[in-house]
Structure formats: structure tokens, C-alpha cells
Scaffold this active site. Structure first.
Site, PDB file in Angstrom:
ATOM      1  N   ASP A   1     -11.137 -12.011  -6.159  1.00 28.86           N
ATOM      2  CA  ASP A   1     -12.581 -11.817  -6.020  1.00 28.86           C
ATOM      3  C   ASP A   1     -13.320 -11.841  -7.355  1.00 28.86           C
ATOM      4  O   ASP A   1     -14.535 -11.992  -7.372  1.00 28.86           O
ATOM      5  CB  ASP A   1     -12.877 -10.475  -5.333  1.00 28.86           C
ATOM      6  CG  ASP A   1     -12.423 -10.445  -3.886  1.00 28.86           C
ATOM      7  OD1 ASP A   1     -12.408 -11.510  -3.258  1.00 28.86           O
ATOM      8  OD2 ASP A   1     -12.080  -9.355  -3.395  1.00 28.86           O
TER       9      ASP A   1
ATOM     10  N   ARG B   1       0.855  -1.187   0.000  1.00 29.20           N
ATOM     11  CA  ARG B   1       0.000   0.000   0.000  1.00 29.20           C
ATOM     12  C   ARG B   1       0.892   1.237   0.000  1.00 29.20           C
ATOM     13  O   ARG B   1       1.939   1.270   0.634  1.00 29.20           O
ATOM     14  CB  ARG B   1      -0.902   0.007   1.225  1.00 29.20           C
ATOM     15  CG  ARG B   1      -1.879  -1.166   1.245  1.00 29.20           C
ATOM     16  CD  ARG B   1      -2.874  -1.027   2.395  1.00 29.20           C
ATOM     17  NE  ARG B   1      -3.746  -2.182   2.472  1.00 29.20           N
ATOM     18  CZ  ARG B   1      -4.828  -2.357   1.718  1.00 29.20           C
ATOM     19  NH1 ARG B   1      -5.156  -1.428   0.831  1.00 29.20           N
ATOM     20  NH2 ARG B   1      -5.583  -3.428   1.852  1.00 29.20           N
TER      21      ARG B   1
END
Length: 780
Positions: free
Chosen positions: A163, A85
Site C-alpha cells: 500500500d 497473525r
């Protein structure tokens, strides 16, 4: 690298690749494909380590890559170049530093593999690029010449996400590997649940996307699922308990409920696994346990499909960069059914984010629509094959049919999954499904056996546990109707009053359907709708680019090759020649070669010549010389069992050993029927369900129609297939006459042929025209 400052366009395209966001299996395949394709196109290749953080920090985190730097990455999970991140990149000063670092390295194109957040950041970066350069010129950090040199930045996205939550693509890199982890876990839980008559509530990932939960439900035969896009009604407790209670009354010993982590009811109230467990325990008195799979879903070795997808999309991304103009909008590489395409990035990101907004607004119909037609088809297929009583689906009595199901040819993973789906769908519509055991031979020779003949009506409980079973539970046989007797076959059809036939099998099944079509004028019993679902590891049925069972085969073969390659790499100076099945189609060999990074692949379509072997042996000599002292230096060659009658797998291995002159070793390996696989892969399971339901829907469309009208319709005898970006039925007569290579038992035009050149390119295998004269001689 020193900044470029001569004001001229860069002599070479400098393409950087980075992975960002959550890791997913297959990301390493992207990195390998981008690096090697870039180098093969004469470009320079760079990797940005640690995602956007590396782009902002620069220095050693942006590294120029050579061919050998990405060796062995295909079989590794996660991302070897890291991801992190980066708060700094979300702010303009951070993007300014990233732009400066790219210019310092001479990079003018960026390929990012990540989720929607990562790709949104990339497009923002491209949009700000001219302004960032102006700011760097104003501050004196770059020159005007440098600004002119790098005034255009090309961005291409690859979607890496377990996902599968990105719009305008059917699959994202890593999603099928994650689904495989889930299915392995549920299959294991299934055994203990059945043993103790327990219920299990299994939580899977998916905060805003229910793809994993839905596909896990389809591929494991779960009793109930909770997904964010289509939550259950307010009385979901009664609905779920009613379905599970009925399943138990039918005799089912286990209960599986799949809950997406973002599950909620129609009022957006969160539904937790604990709620579901308490309900099952208290209302139905079931011994219920909770299993939260967590990050197990994210890790592990990438499956065959994710390796192939990552490789093909990585190659396409490089070509998109090279073919882009300054006016070309940012693209991402998508797959629709079986076709790799380039799609607009900004629009797809916006649609992806719209799903969460639609859910928040309780507009669940729009959320489902945004997921695309494939998602809706799978959901409907799940509902019709799992719920035992849906009154709205029941047809009028005059539309009810007796539909026979038969397996023809060699067993393939997914045959039982398709049979279960067909039976369940038939029952939900009021049809009578009957299973013909052991093919046409079983039909003709054993239909009258006592106490149990080969033609048996099937009940829901008979097939309920078949979704994850390999092989063929009703038996399969290669004998054709012409061999067992066309008249006798017709008599059996008449005797059992068969109104429709659902065939599951490979090229023998295709041949059998062709025989039945040609016999229609002589035998009225054959004037019924008949549909073929291709199921064969060879993937050689005309009318489709995908056959049930081929993915299971590739997973088994790639797992075998990974183990072999590990042995080869441990000795460092060894090559294995591995023989693959596939009949006279090179599909299995070629797609497995994509998934393991084979040095070469030999197929029946191309054949093997002495010149080819000589070039490959010379390439091996040079390659092993360069690899001296390096890790992961083991190599594989894949050879289809019918690539050559003369140069067999063993002969090729011996030739390589002789010509190596002691510089390296050669062995051969024959996995044989290991390639037919055991447990069907999740892809074979879910596609078997979806395509089987479509076949029965096609058959029931002829209910009540006169035989003369049925015969006149060319699609009354058809093959269901995935061709390009579409699922379609192909009429048998046209397929027989226009698309079938009867001599070699394969389609005339095989879609996968174009991937052979990608295998060669990414392995560094020289082309014939690039070799010197000496490469064509042994003992040269």
C-alpha cells in the site's frame, strides 16, 4: 543453542530477521540481504519463521542461518520464512515468552520487515524489554548473568507493504511490484475497452491509503480516480461525468476509473465500484464493467526496484544494528527520492496512524500533507494532465508560450509518457505544444515537407494513449545541431517562433543542449528557456542519479536473467556470463546484479584485469565445490559491453570454461536491445509525468521575460534530476564544467558506484586483499 550464561558480552552479535503482517514482493530480498550482510560482518544470523508467532513459539521456528540457506530468494515473491497473525504477542505473557526464546538463542538484535502494526509491536517489545527480563529473572527462567548479558535489545524496522502507507518514506518494499500488477491488468483491459468503446471501473487495494490508486491513475492515464485522502466534492457524480463526457466528445474510445477500496466522499460515505458503474451506465449510457483485482496485486515476482530496495535497505538495517548504542532510539530504514536513510520509528508510526485519524475527522488537507510532498506532486500532476478543462490553471494570454518537444538519442521507456504529460500540462495552461519529429535532423531537413512537416502542433487526443507506449512516438535521432547545421537549426526556431524547448533524451541530448547553450551569443533564437529530462537506459546523464527508461531496462534485463538463471540452476553446474548495455557506464550491470544476486559484475569504471578473472574463477571453483548437490546452484556474471576491449563476454566465458577443468560449464548470453524494454515500467511512467510537468513549469516561469535576462539566468538551460533526497535543476554550464566526464560520456561522480561493493559482499566474492597468492594465477 544453549543459553549464554557466563556474564560476558556475547562474542558475536546475533541478529534475527523476521517478516510480519501482510506479505509483499521483496521481503525475501530483505531476508537474503540481512542474513548475508550479518554473516559477512562476522555476526551470527537467525530467521524467525511465521512472524511473531514464531517468536512466541520458539524452538525450531527460530533457526540459525548459513550462507547457502538464502540462495535464490531474490526472485521469489511473498516471504519464504512465513508470516502469521499472532494474538499472543499483543499480550504481555506472549511477549514474555518471546523474550525468553530470544535469550535462549542468544539473539540480541531483531530486524523486522512488515507494516506499521508489526513495527509498532516491535517498538513496544523493545520498550518493555528491561521489565520482561526482570520478570524472567524473578520467575527463575533466566539468571541474573543472562539478564546482564542481554539487557539491551536493538530493533530496526524495514517497511514491507504494497500500500505504501508508511510515513517518512517515499516507497515501501513491494509497492512498485503491486503497481506493476495493476498496470499490467489495466493495460490489458485498455485494449478491450477501446475495441468496444467500453468503460471499466477497476478497484485496487488501499483502505486508508490511496497511493496505489493514485499511481495507477497517473501511469495508465485513467479518466478519474477515487482516493481516501482527497475525496471528491459532494457533487462528485457531476464532476466525474463531466470529465468523462468531455473526453468522449474529444474522440476518446475508452474510459477507465480507478477506485481505492477505501474510497469515500467528503462526508465519509463509502463509494463502491457498483455505484460508479451504475452512474456511467445510466447517466452516460456507457457499456460499463467492473474489475476487482484483489490479491493479484500482492503476488508475483518482485520487480527490479523492489529487489534493489529490499537489498539496499536490508544491508543498511544490519549496519544500523551494529552502529547502535543502548541509547539509540528504534530506527526504520526509509528512502527519500534516491537516498536510503535511517529515520525514527516511533515518530513515523505515529504519523502513519495520524492519516487515518485525519480522514476520520474529515481533515483531508492534513491527510494529504501527512502523505508528504511527493504524494501531493503526483496528485497535482495527475489532475493537470488528465482533466481537460481546469479554468483556474489557465494563464493570462500574455503568458502563453509555444513550447517545442523533441526526443534526442536512443529510445527509452517513458519518453512517450513524458511527452503526453508535457502536452496535457501545456494545454491546461494555455500554451501551444509542438512536437519536433525525428530530432534535430527531422527539424532541419523535413520541417517544410508537404503535406505534413516535422514540426506539428499537438492536441490532447493525439497523445492521450501514449502513457503506456514504449519507444518514441515522435521519433528520435542522435544527430546534433552542429551536424545538421547550427544556423539552420536557429532559423527553424525563429520561423516557428519557439518560446521554449523541452528535450527528452540521454547523453546525446545533454551534448545537444550544451551546443545550443554555447551558440546563444551568435543565435538569438536560442535565448529561450530549455530544459532536459534525462531519458536513457544507461542512466549516464550528468546532473541526475535517475534517468527515465533505466527502470524499464532493468526490469527487462532482470526478467531475461531470471530465465537464464533458471536454466543454469537446472543443470546445477553452469554459469552464464551475460552482456549488458549501458555504454561506458556500469549502472545497468551493477543495479541488475543487485536484483539477481550475480556472482560478479564487470564495469567500465573498474575495468577487468587478468588478476580479477583469476580470483573470480578460483571463487567459482570453490563455490561450485560447496554447492555440490544443492538446488539453485546456477550462477550469473554480468559484464558491461565496454568493460574491457580485450576480455569480451565470450572471451570471459571461454576462459571460465577452460579453467573449470570440467567441474562446471560456462555459457555466454547477449540480450541486446531486449534491454530497451517494451512497455514502460510504472516507475518510469509516473516519474516521467512528474518530472515533465516540473520541466514545463520551469519553462513557463520565463514567459514574457526579455531574452537578455533569460540568458543571464544559469537555470534557463538546465537538467532536471533526482540527486540524493531532492529533485533539482542543474544549470548546464556548471554541469558541463564540473560534473561531466566527456571522454567516457558519463558523470564524473556516479552515485551508484558504492553499490558495487554490496553486490560483491552478498555474492561472497573475495576481495583482492583477502586472496592468497595462488588466486591470482590461472592454471595454478
Amino acid at each position: 543453542m544453549a543459553p549464554l550464561s557466563n556474564g560476558m558480552p556475547p562474542a558475536k552479535k546475533r541478529i534475527a530477521v523476521m517478516t510480519s503482517g501482510g506479505d509483499s514482493p521483496g521481503m525475501n530480498g530483505c531476508v537474503r540481504a540481512v542474513v548475508r550482510k550479518s554473516l559477512s560482518q562476522g555476526c551470527e544470523s537467525y530467521c524467525v519463521y511465521e512472524g511473531y508467532e514464531g517468536l512466541v513459539q520458539g524452538g525450531d521456528l527460530i533457526k540459525q542461518m548459513e550462507w547457502g540457506d538464502v540462495r535464490g530468494l531474490l526472485s521469489e515473491g511473498g516471504t519464504s520464512i512465513g508470516t502469521a497473525r499472532c494474538k499472543a504477542f499483543t499480550e504481555r505473557p506472549g511477549r514474555l515468552r518471546a523474550a525468553k526464546n530470544m535469550i535462549d538463542k542468544g539473539i540480541n538484535a531483531l530486524i523486522i520487515c512488515g507494516g506499521d502494526g508489526s513495527l509498532t509491536g516491535a517498538d513496544t517489545f523493545r520498550g518493555e524489554w528491561p521489565g520482561l527480563l526482570e520478570e524472567l529473572v524473578s520467575s527463575g527462567e533466566i539468571t541474573t548473568a543472562q539478564r546482564n548479558e542481554f539487557q539491551h535489545l536493538n530493533i530496526v524496522g524495514l517497511v514491507g507493504s504494497i500500500d505504501n502507507d508508511f510515513a517518512d518514506t517515499d516507497a515501501t518494499i513491494g509497492c512498485y511490484s503491486s503497481l506493476a500488477r495493476i498496470c499490467e491488468s489495466v493495460d490489458s483491459i485498455d485494449a478491450t475497452a477501446s475495441s468496444h468503446q467500453r468503460a471499466f471501473v477497476i478497484e485496487v487495494m488501499g483502505r486508508h491509503c490511496g497511493w496505489l490508486a493514485l499511481m495507477a491513475g497517473v501511469s495508465t492515464g485513467a479518466d478519474f480516480i477515487f482516493i481516501p485522502e482527497n475525496p471528491p466534492a459532494q457533487n462528485w457524480e457531476d464532476q466525474m461525468c463531466g470529465i468523462i463526457k468531455k473526453h468522449r466528445e474529444f474522440g476518446k474510445r475508452k474510459t477507465i476509473v480507478i477506485v481505492a477500496e477505501g474510497a469515500h466522499d467528503s462526508e465519509l460515505k463509502h463509494i463502491t465500484p457498483t455505484q460508479v458503474k451504475d452512474l456511467l451506465s445510466e447517466r452516460l449510457k456507457l457499456d460499463t464493467r467492473i474489475t476487482t483485482l484483489g490479491h493479484v496485486q500482492r503476488g508475483g515476482t518482485p520487480c527490479a526496484y523492489d529487489r534493489q530496495l529490499a537489498t539496499l535497505q536490508g544491508v543498511e538495517a544490519v549496519m544500523a544494528v551494529l552502529e547502535a548504542t543502548p541509547e539509540t532510539p528504534s530506527k526504520f530504514i526509509a528512502i527519500i527520492e534516491n537516498k536510503i536513510i535511517r529515520s525514527p520509528l516511533v515518530e513515523a508510526v505515529a504519523l502513519t496512524q495520524e492519516v487515518a485519524k485525519a480522514i476520520a475527522a474529515k481533515d483531508f488537507k492534513r491527510a494529504m500533507d501527512l502523505r508528504g510532498p511527493e504524494f501531493a506532486e503526483y496528485y497535482n500532476a495527475y489532475m493537470t494532465t488528465t482533466s481537460t478543462s481546469l479554468p483556474d490553471l489557465y494563464l493570462p494570454k500574455e503568458k502563453h508560450m509555444k513550447i517545442a518537444i523533441i526526443h534526442i538519442g536512443a529510445p527509452a521507456g517513458g519518453m512517450n509518457s513524458a511527452t503526453r504529460a508535457a502536452v496535457a500540462y501545456c494545454l491546461s495552461r494555455g500554451h501551444t505544444p509542438v512536437a519536433i519529429h525525428n530530432g534535430f535532423a527531422g527539424l532541419v531537413r523535413h520541417h517544410g515537407d508537404q503535406p505534413l512537416g516535422s514540426v506539428r502542433e499537438v492536441k490532447w487526443l493525439d497523445v492521450e494513449g501514449w502513457i503506456s507506449r514504449g519507444g518514441s512516438e515522435i521519433g528520435t535521432n542522435r544527430d546534433l545541431p552542429s551536424k545538421v547545421g547550427m544556423g539552420e537549426t536557429a532559423d527553424c526556431f525563429s520561423h516557428y517562433e519557439i518560446d521554449g524547448l523541452f528535450i527528452i533524451g540521454g547523453f546525446e541530448a545533454f551534448t545537444a543542449l550544451s551546443e545550443l547553450r554555447k551558440a546563444r551569443p551568435s543565435y538569438p533564437a536560442f535565448r529561450i528557456p530549455m530544459m532536459l529530462l534525462p531519458a536513457t537506459i544507461s542512466n549516464n546523464v550528468p546532473g541526475t542519479e535517475y534517468s527515465i527508461g533505466s527502470d524499464t531496462c532493468l526490469n527487462a534485463l532482470i526478467g531475461y536473467c531470471d530465465a537464464i538463471k533458471q536454466s543454469a540452476a537446472a543443470s546445477r553446474r553452469r554459469i552464464f556470463v551475460v552482456e549488458t548495455q549501458g555504454g561506458r557506464s556500469g549502472y545497468v550491470a551493477t543495479m541488475a546484479a543487485l536484483g539477481i544476486g550475480a556472482t560478479a559484475v564487470y564495469t567500465p569504471e573498474e575495468g577487468i584485469s587478468i588478476q580479477t578473472l583469476a580470483r573470480d574463477i578460483q571463487h567459482l571453483r570453490e563455490s561450485f565445490a560447496k554447492d555440490q548437490g544443492q538446488n539453485r546452484a546456477g550462477k550469473l556474471i554480468l559484464c558491461n559491453e565496454h568493460a574491457s576491449d580485450t576480455y569480451t563476454t565470450e572471451v570471459i566465458s571461454n576462459m571460465i570454461r577452460t579453467e573449470s577443468r570440467g567441474r562446471f560449464e560456462s555459457r555466454f548470453a547477449i540480450p541486446g536491445h531486449v534491454q530497451q524494454g517494451g512497455t514502460p515500467s510504472p516507475m518510469d511512467r509516473v516519474r516521467a509525468v512528474r518530472l515533465a510537468v516540473k520541466c514545463i513549469q520551469q519553462i513557463e516561469g520565463y514567459a514574457g521575460m526579455p531574452k537578455e535576462e533569460i540568458v543571464e539566468d544559469p537555470l534557463s538551460m538546465a537538467v532536471i534530476g533526482i540527486k540524493g533526497a531532492h529533485v533539482k535543476f542543474g544549470g548546464m554550464e556548471r554541469l558541463e564544467n564540473e560534473e561531466t566526464n566527456w571522454k567516457d560520456r558519463r558523470p564524473k561522480n556516479e552515485s551508484w558506484i558504492r553499490y558495487k561493493s554490496i553486490v560483491d559482499t552478498l555474492s561472497g566474492r573475495p576481495k583482492a586483499e583477502d586472496c592468497c597468492e595462488g588466486c591470482g594465477r590461472l592454471n595454478g
